[in-house]
Design a protein around this motif. Structure first.
Motif, PDB file in Angstrom:
ATOM      1  N   SER A  78       8.227  11.872   0.752  1.00 53.92           N
ATOM      2  CA  SER A  78       7.937  11.721   2.176  1.00 53.92           C
ATOM      3  C   SER A  78       6.751  12.603   2.555  1.00 53.92           C
ATOM      4  O   SER A  78       6.323  13.465   1.785  1.00 53.92           O
ATOM      5  CB  SER A  78       9.155  12.122   3.010  1.00 53.92           C
ATOM      6  OG  SER A  78       9.377  13.531   2.897  1.00 53.92           O
ATOM      7  N   MET A  79       6.232  12.421   3.760  1.00 56.45           N
ATOM      8  CA  MET A  79       5.104  13.240   4.187  1.00 56.45           C
ATOM      9  C   MET A  79       5.511  14.702   4.336  1.00 56.45           C
ATOM     10  O   MET A  79       4.722  15.608   4.007  1.00 56.45           O
ATOM     11  CB  MET A  79       4.538  12.716   5.510  1.00 56.45           C
ATOM     12  CG  MET A  79       3.184  13.312   5.858  1.00 56.45           C
ATOM     13  SD  MET A  79       1.909  12.965   4.607  1.00 56.45           S
ATOM     14  CE  MET A  79       1.601  11.232   4.946  1.00 56.45           C
TER      15      MET A  79
ATOM     16  N   LEU B 191       5.967  10.510  -7.511  1.00 59.94           N
ATOM     17  CA  LEU B 191       5.479  11.695  -8.195  1.00 59.94           C
ATOM     18  C   LEU B 191       5.035  12.742  -7.188  1.00 59.94           C
ATOM     19  O   LEU B 191       4.470  12.408  -6.145  1.00 59.94           O
ATOM     20  CB  LEU B 191       4.297  11.350  -9.105  1.00 59.94           C
ATOM     21  CG  LEU B 191       4.507  10.302 -10.191  1.00 59.94           C
ATOM     22  CD1 LEU B 191       3.232  10.176 -11.028  1.00 59.94           C
ATOM     23  CD2 LEU B 191       5.694  10.653 -11.070  1.00 59.94           C
ATOM     24  N   ASP B 192       5.266  14.014  -7.533  1.00 63.39           N
ATOM     25  CA  ASP B 192       4.702  15.123  -6.779  1.00 63.39           C
ATOM     26  C   ASP B 192       3.295  15.343  -7.323  1.00 63.39           C
ATOM     27  O   ASP B 192       3.107  15.895  -8.403  1.00 63.39           O
ATOM     28  CB  ASP B 192       5.562  16.377  -6.956  1.00 63.39           C
ATOM     29  CG  ASP B 192       4.923  17.624  -6.372  1.00 63.39           C
ATOM     30  OD1 ASP B 192       3.866  17.515  -5.722  1.00 63.39           O
ATOM     31  OD2 ASP B 192       5.496  18.717  -6.571  1.00 63.39           O
TER      32      ASP B 192
ATOM     33  N   TYR C 150      -3.259   6.977   1.436  1.00 66.67           N
ATOM     34  CA  TYR C 150      -1.835   6.965   1.753  1.00 66.67           C
ATOM     35  C   TYR C 150      -1.125   6.163   0.668  1.00 66.67           C
ATOM     36  O   TYR C 150      -1.576   5.096   0.263  1.00 66.67           O
ATOM     37  CB  TYR C 150      -1.590   6.339   3.126  1.00 66.67           C
ATOM     38  CG  TYR C 150      -1.972   7.260   4.260  1.00 66.67           C
ATOM     39  CD1 TYR C 150      -1.058   8.175   4.779  1.00 66.67           C
ATOM     40  CD2 TYR C 150      -3.249   7.221   4.806  1.00 66.67           C
ATOM     41  CE1 TYR C 150      -1.409   9.032   5.808  1.00 66.67           C
ATOM     42  CE2 TYR C 150      -3.610   8.074   5.841  1.00 66.67           C
ATOM     43  CZ  TYR C 150      -2.686   8.971   6.343  1.00 66.67           C
ATOM     44  OH  TYR C 150      -3.034   9.823   7.361  1.00 66.67           O
ATOM     45  N   LEU C 151      -0.012   6.707   0.214  1.00 68.01           N
ATOM     46  CA  LEU C 151       0.699   6.144  -0.923  1.00 68.01           C
ATOM     47  C   LEU C 151       2.191   6.031  -0.658  1.00 68.01           C
ATOM     48  O   LEU C 151       2.741   6.737   0.197  1.00 68.01           O
ATOM     49  CB  LEU C 151       0.541   7.049  -2.157  1.00 68.01           C
ATOM     50  CG  LEU C 151      -0.832   7.551  -2.562  1.00 68.01           C
ATOM     51  CD1 LEU C 151      -0.676   8.580  -3.678  1.00 68.01           C
ATOM     52  CD2 LEU C 151      -1.703   6.390  -3.025  1.00 68.01           C
TER      53      LEU C 151
ATOM     54  N   SER D 115       3.410   9.108   1.503  1.00 66.52           N
ATOM     55  CA  SER D 115       2.791  10.412   1.215  1.00 66.52           C
ATOM     56  C   SER D 115       1.305  10.161   0.991  1.00 66.52           C
ATOM     57  O   SER D 115       0.780   9.131   1.409  1.00 66.52           O
ATOM     58  CB  SER D 115       3.453  11.072   0.004  1.00 66.52           C
ATOM     59  OG  SER D 115       3.307  10.273  -1.166  1.00 66.52           O
ATOM     60  N   ARG D 116       0.619  11.102   0.324  1.00 66.14           N
ATOM     61  CA  ARG D 116      -0.823  10.956   0.132  1.00 66.14           C
ATOM     62  C   ARG D 116      -1.225  11.397  -1.266  1.00 66.14           C
ATOM     63  O   ARG D 116      -0.456  12.031  -1.988  1.00 66.14           O
ATOM     64  CB  ARG D 116      -1.596  11.772   1.168  1.00 66.14           C
ATOM     65  CG  ARG D 116      -1.264  11.444   2.595  1.00 66.14           C
ATOM     66  CD  ARG D 116      -2.289  12.009   3.553  1.00 66.14           C
ATOM     67  NE  ARG D 116      -3.526  11.248   3.535  1.00 66.14           N
ATOM     68  CZ  ARG D 116      -4.459  11.325   4.478  1.00 66.14           C
ATOM     69  NH1 ARG D 116      -4.301  12.146   5.498  1.00 66.14           N
ATOM     70  NH2 ARG D 116      -5.556  10.605   4.389  1.00 66.14           N
TER      71      ARG D 116
END
Length: 644
Positions: free
Chosen positions: A631-632, A603-604, A598-599, A323-324
């Motif tokens: 996820s992305m 966490l949201d 990018y991670l 995710s980011r």
């Protein structure tokens, strides 16, 4: 992407009337509010707490949020000490330690009413009540010169008599280097007062349109007064030498080993703190080790560097772990030229000083920097989305008519600085002028980087290759050098051990003035104070170099803009003219907003607090620990939901 606007007109309404906001604290809950999965979130009733684990590679220089200006230190302070106001996850202001507040325009006085709140020690045991006096004592501590607060200038010209009190202690009736006499001032004259235990007032030096937003910065954080008095400079030198009133307390701080945060069950908003424990483990190689530990299920967070991203995206085992970061306009990145070089003789500081004071030389480098190519190291898909042409990021703030500040006045004329043709033209002009002044070529350009920052080394390599190729390695020799991972800010930038380097600045409040803070230097009768500001532009004036007039122009324009207090549109026009002057004379090169890293993260990021200034973005409060990596697709859904 939709973004919420924080307009200057809204801030003006706050100043024009006695505004009162109120709210209620969260109800008291159990320490462990985790448990059975619901939408991937651990919910109440679990036998195990929600523990968030991550690595880190740069150590905080100090826990003392009252004295440190470093982001790595602020990240700790933001999570363990609450502020008077907060911002929610949509960027809307809300009550924090203050339940309501009002402003009296005639007396320039803000009044805050505090809720019942507690201080705890590093075991979570209650240590005392949070009172208005804690804010007063914290400010007095900051304004005591022997405590060496790097934040103290944020109070000067804002809080009534703050500067007079501080300099009165420094000079005790004597004159500073500018010849200004500073008489001792009693602290009772400083504009911060505890009216009673739950009523705090700040009296301002002048009209400050952005004051309310500045309260989410560390300079206005409280500290337990009796402890400050007892410990003095030893305050916050260890986890057991400070108290906590925030969402978490710091159970353990072992430098270059680990940080352990525990949920503060006595916090007034404990029901909105969903992670029970945060474990940060030190590893100098966290950039490379972190992703592997994610795959082994050993940590819940890692940053993904560009050299592994493609492999992760193409692998069935890892593509759904990516995710980011949350996009943010709170940080701006730019390249600084150093006018007061203090680096080693092997890098020819005197030769550099002559070169950097030539505007055509600076414009040659500025025009030769292909920002898109460098940002592509961090974001290959859409690098131009992050490139900016001003120091202030777009959509940071808006004038009274709702116009983006970066489109106001002279700012609207700032365009892409990269231009190969102009770069060569400026190079040829500069070379002719500099040869006449005794400069030798190639000019050595020391460009250090922090090895703890993911991909910064790769960015520097791209810049070196691209700029030397365009301008010729007979004109410049860019020397890329790794600095220290710890204390990089102090050791490199503040000590002037660079020639040309990527720097950044995070906004402290919702006003264009915050973006002048890294560069503006106040003039006294005997010159400028050097050493702390980015690049030390004022050195050009002190040395009477060919760039002195342009530097003086910028400082004068900032002075003029600061004097406009009420007419927001005129104020913004004036600051726009100053920033355009700074960029047009190539004292700095605008580069990019924060590229969302990018991670791999559980966490949201859109649940957390958000504001384009202060420490709100650094807090874990409000975020749930998921039982899976985001996820992305989930990231995009969360982003879209946050914008509704």
């Amino acid at each position: 992407m939709k973004k919420r606007r924080v307009t200057a007109s809204i801030l003006c309404v706050v100043l024009a009337t006695a505004t009162v906001l109120s709210g209620c604290g969260g109800k008291k809950v159990s320490d462990n509010n985790t448990g059975n999965a619901k939408d991937g979130i651990k919910t109440e009733g679990s036998a195990e707490p929600a523990v968030y684990k991550k690595l880190y590679g740069a150590e905080a220089e100090t826990l003392n949020y009252l004295t440190s200006s470093a982001d790595v230190s602020h990240r700790i302070g933001a999570n363990v000490v609450d502020t008077l106001v907060e911002y929610d996850n949509k960027g809307q202001i809300k009550p924090g330690l203050a339940t309501d507040w009002s402003y009296d325009e005639a007396s320039l006085t803000w009044t805050f009413h505090l809720r019942d709140a507690k201080w705890v020690d590093n075991t979570g045991k209650e240590a005392g009540a949070v009172t208005a006096q804690d804010f007063v004592d914290a400010m007095k501590y900051e304004l005591t010169p022997e405590n060496e607060s790097a934040n103290v200038q944020n109070l000067f010209g804002i809080i009534a008599n703050a500067e007079n009190y501080y300099n009165g202690l420094v000079y005790n009736g004597g004159a500073d280097k500018d010849g200004t006499i500073w008489q001792p001032v009693d602290f009772s004259q400083v504009g911060v007062k505890a009216v009673d235990e739950h009523t705090l007032t700040y009296t301002l030096e002048k009209e400050v349109p952005y004051f309310l937003s500045s309260l989410v910065y560390v300079v206005y954080m409280p500290a337990y007064g009796p402890q400050l008095e007892e410990l003095g400079k030893d305050f916050a030198t260890a986890a057991d030498k400070m108290y906590y009133n925030g969402a978490y307390y710091l159970e353990e701080f072992s430098p270059q080993e680990k940080h352990i945060f525990k949920k503060n069950s006595l916090n007034y908003d404990a029901s909105l703190v969903y992670i029970d424990e945060i474990q940060e483990i030190y590893n100098a190689e966290y950039n490379t080790i972190g992703p592997e530990m994610v795959k082994r299920g050993e940590v819940d967070y890692a940053e993904l560097s560009s050299d592994i991203l493609d492999d992760w995206m193409s692998s069935e085992d890892t593509k759904n772990l990516i995710s980011r970061e949350r996009p943010k306009t709170s940080y701006s990145y730019f390249y600084c030229f150093n006018f007061n070089p203090q680096f080693d003789a092997q890098y020819e500081p005197e030769n550099w000083k002559k070169a950097v004071n030539n505007e055509n030389f600076r414009k040659a480098l500025s025009s030769a920097l292909n920002k898109t190519k460098e940002v592509a190291v961090l974001e290959s898909a859409s690098p131009d989305d992050f490139v900016i042409n001003s120091i202030t990021p777009p959509e940071f703030t808006f004038n009274g008519e709702g116009t983006d500040y970066t489109k106001v006045g002279d700012m609207a004329n700032l365009t892409q600085t990269f231009d190969e043709k102009k770069a060569k033209e400026y190079r040829d002009l500069a070379k002719k002028e500099l040869l006449a002044s005794g400069v030798t070529f190639p000019v050595k350009v020391l460009m250090p980087y922090n090895p703890s920052e993911v991909n910064w080394d790769k960015e520097c390599q791209v810049v070196e290759q691209q700029m030397e190729s365009l301008l010729g390695n007979d004109f410049i020799d860019i020397i890329v050098e790794a600095g220290p991972a710890d204390a990089f800010l102090t050791e490199v930038r503040r000590n002037g051990k660079f020639a040309f380097m990527k720097c950044n600045w995070g906004a402290d409040y919702a006003d264009p003035e915050t973006w002048t803070d890294p560069f503006y230097q106040k003039k006294g009768e005997n010159g400028y104070e050097l050493g702390y500001k980015y690049g030390n532009i004022a050195k050009a004036i002190e040395d009477g170099t060919p760039s002195s007039d342009a530097a003086l122009e910028y400082f004068t324009l900032v002075d003029q803009a600061k004097e406009i207090k009420v007419d927001i549109n005129a104020r913004y026009e004036a600051f726009a003219k100053a920033e355009a002057s700074l960029v047009d004379h190539a004292f700095v090169v605008p580069f990019s907003i924060s590229v969302s890293k990018y991670l791999a993260n559980k966490l949201d990021v859109f649940e957390g607090q958000y504001a384009p200034f202060g420490v709100s973005n650094l807090r874990y409060k409000g975020q749930h620990l998921k039982d899976h990596f985001i996820s992305m697709d989930e990231y995009k859904a969360n982003r879209d939901a946050s914008e509704k």
